[in-house]
Design an enzyme around this catalytic site. Structure first.
Site, PDB file in Angstrom:
ATOM      1  N   THR A 152       0.821  -1.212   0.000  1.00 59.92           N
ATOM      2  CA  THR A 152       0.000   0.000   0.000  1.00 59.92           C
ATOM      3  C   THR A 152       0.853   1.259   0.000  1.00 59.92           C
ATOM      4  O   THR A 152       0.455   2.292  -0.553  1.00 59.92           O
ATOM      5  CB  THR A 152      -0.937   0.001   1.223  1.00 59.92           C
ATOM      6  OG1 THR A 152      -1.837  -1.097   1.121  1.00 59.92           O
ATOM      7  CG2 THR A 152      -1.748   1.286   1.316  1.00 59.92           C
ATOM      8  N   SER A 176       3.592 -12.082  -5.016  1.00 60.78           N
ATOM      9  CA  SER A 176       4.209 -10.999  -4.270  1.00 60.78           C
ATOM     10  C   SER A 176       4.718 -11.539  -2.961  1.00 60.78           C
ATOM     11  O   SER A 176       4.604 -12.726  -2.657  1.00 60.78           O
ATOM     12  CB  SER A 176       3.173  -9.901  -4.006  1.00 60.78           C
ATOM     13  OG  SER A 176       2.176 -10.382  -3.108  1.00 60.78           O
TER      14      SER A 176
END
Length: 395
Positions: free
Chosen positions: A61, A111
Site C-alpha cells: 500500500t 508478491s
C-alpha cells in the site's frame, strides 16, 4: 520478475550482451572489497559519512495509489510509485542517511504476500548484505503490504541475526489519500534502521510512530492507521520528532530461536519453505481437515485452537496424521494469551506465539530437520521450565 537474488543475478550476467559497460560492471564486482560493491548497490546521497541503509522494496500500500480520488482507502491499487519516488518525496531522508534500493517487486508471479520463495530469496539477500564479513551496511528497511508484513518481519527476525536492524515499513492508506501515512512510516523506519540504538534488538516494525518487536507484532485492525500491536511484550519505544526513543536497553524475546539460514536453505523445498497450513478450530471441528492437509502435500499444520489451545473434536484423525509424519502445532484463536503445554504432549503447543508466527516457526523447524519431539521442545521448552512442567520424550 524484477527481484534480486544470487542465482538470478548470475543468470542475468550470463545472458547480458558483453558490452564495455557490462564488462566494466562485472569486473568491478569481481574486484569488490565491500558488500555494496559486490551486490551492485548504488547509494543515494552525497555524504559518505552517513549511515548506509538498504531499502528492500516490495511495494505494498505504501506504493499504491487510487484512481477514485483522495478519500478512497479501500479500492486503490491502480497506480504505483517506485522506491526511488518514495525517497524523493521526503528530502530530509538523505540529510540523515545514504540509501540504496533493491527491488523485489514482481510482474505476474506473486508478491511477498503470496510467495514464500520470493520472501526467502529476499531474506537471504538481506542476510548477505548485512551479515557477511565484507558488509559496509548499517541496517535495512523492507517495504511491505500490511496484510502479511508480520510474516516477513518474523521470518527475518529468526534468520537475520548479526545485530544489525531490519525494519518493516508499510502504510494503511494509499499515497493518493489526503492523509497518507506511508511517508511518515517510511521516514521513521529509515531513522530506526540507521540508529545505533536499534542494534541487537532483532527485527523491528515502525508503524504509526511506534516501535514494535517483529517477534510479537501482529495486525489487529484491518483499516485503521494504528493497525499493528504486540501480542506480548509491549511496545519497544516511540518516535519523537521522527527520531526513535527506546524505553529499555536492547533485549530480545526469551522464546526466540535463531535458525541457520544456510541450514534452512539446504532443505528440499529450496528456495521456498516446507508447506504448512493453518486450520481454525470451532465447535464441530472436523478432524478430517487435518488429514486433508497431509494429502495435499503439507509437512505441517498449525491449528488455531479454542481458549488455551483446545481442539473440540478430531483426536483420532489428529493421531493418524501424526503417525503419517505430519507435524502439528496448536495455538489459540484468541488475540492474546498463551496456548499452554500439555502434561504429556503428542504435538506442540505454540505458547505465546500467534498462529501466524507459529506457522513460520514450524516451517523453519521442519526445514532445519527437526522431528515432532524436537519441535515440541522448540515451542514449549522455555515455557515448561518457567512453570515447572518439564517433559522428556518417551516418559
Amino acid at each position: 520478475m524484477r527481484f534480486h537474488s544470487f542465482a538470478i543475478a548470475a543468470l542475468v550476467a550470463i545472458s547480458e550482451a558483453t558490452t564495455p559497460d557490462v564488462l566494466h560492471r562485472n569486473k568491478a564486482r569481481q574486484n569488490a572489497t565491500t558488500a555494496s560493491e559486490r551486490l551492485g548497490l548504488e547509494w543515494l546521497g552525497g555524504n559518505s559519512s552517513l549511515p548506509k541503509v538498504l531499502i528492500l522494496f516490495t511495494g505494498g500500500t505504501i506504493s499504491g495509489g487510487s484512481i477514485y480520488g483522495a478519500l478512497d482507502d479501500t479500492q486503490y491499487g491502480q497506480l504505483s510509485i517506485t522506491g526511488e519516488t518514495i525517497i524523493s518525496r521526503n528530502p530530509y531522508l538523505l540529510n540523515h542517511t545514504q540509501l540504496a534500493v533493491s527491488n523485489w517487486t514482481t510482474d505476474g508471479n506473486g508478491s511477498t504476500g503470496t510467495n514464500d520463495a520470493l520472501v526467502m530469496n529476499m531474506t537471504r539477500f538481506a542476510h548477505d548484505a548485512l551479515c557477511s564479513p565484507d558488509s559496509d551496511i548499517d541496517g535495512a528497511v523492507f517495504t511491505h503490504g500490511t496484510n502479511s508484513l508480520e510474516e516477513t518481519a518474523f521470518l527475518m527476525d529468526l534468520l537475520v541475526n548479526c545485530g544489525k536492524p531490519v525494519v518493516g515499513a508499510g502504510a494503511m492508506r494509499p499515497w493518493t489519500h489526503l492523509s497518507f501515512d506511508g511517508d511518515a512510516n517510511f521516514f521513521d523506519s529509515v531513522m530506526l534502521a540507521a540508529s545505533p540504538e536499534s542494534r541487537n534488538r532483532g527485527a523491528l516494525v515502525a508503524f504509526n510512530a511506534r516501535i514494535l518487536s517483529a517477534f510479537w507484532v501482529t495486525k489487529l485492525h484491518s483499516t485503521n492507521p494504528d493497525a499493528f500491536w504486540s501480542t506480548a511484550g509491549g511496545d519497544l519505544g516511540i518516535f519523537i520528532n521522527s527520531l526513535p526513543v527506546f524505553f529499555n536497553s536492547p533485549s530480545q524475546s526469551l522464546w526466540k530461536h535463531e535458525f541457520s539460514i544456510a541450514h534452512v536453505s539446504n532443505h528440499s523445498t529450496y528456495p521456498a519453505l516446507p508447506k504448512v497450513d493453518i486450520l481454525y478450530a470451532a465447535r464441530e471441528f472436523d478432524g478430517k481437515l487435518v488429514l486433508d492437509t497431509r494429502a495435499n502435500g503439507a509437512d505441517g499444520v498449525v491449528i488455531a485452537g479454542t481458549g488455551n489451545g483446545g481442539i473440540p473434536n478430531g483426536s483420532a484423525q489428529i493421531k493418524e496424521a501424526l503417525d503419517s509424519g505430519l507435524q502439528i502445532v496448536v495455538g489459540t484463536r484468541s488475540p492474546y494469551g498463551p496456548s499452554s503445554p500439555s502434561v504429556k504432549p503428542s504435538y506442540a503447543k505454540s505458547g505465546f506465539l500467534h498462529v501466524i508466527q507459529a506457522r513460520i516457526m514450524l516451517q523453519l523447524a521442519i526445514a532445519s530437520g527437526m522431528g515432532m519431539n524436537e519441535t515440541i521442545g522448540l515451542f514449549e521448552g522455555r515455557f515448561r521450565t518457567a512453570i515447572g512442567q518439564e517433559w522428556t520424550p518417551g516418559r
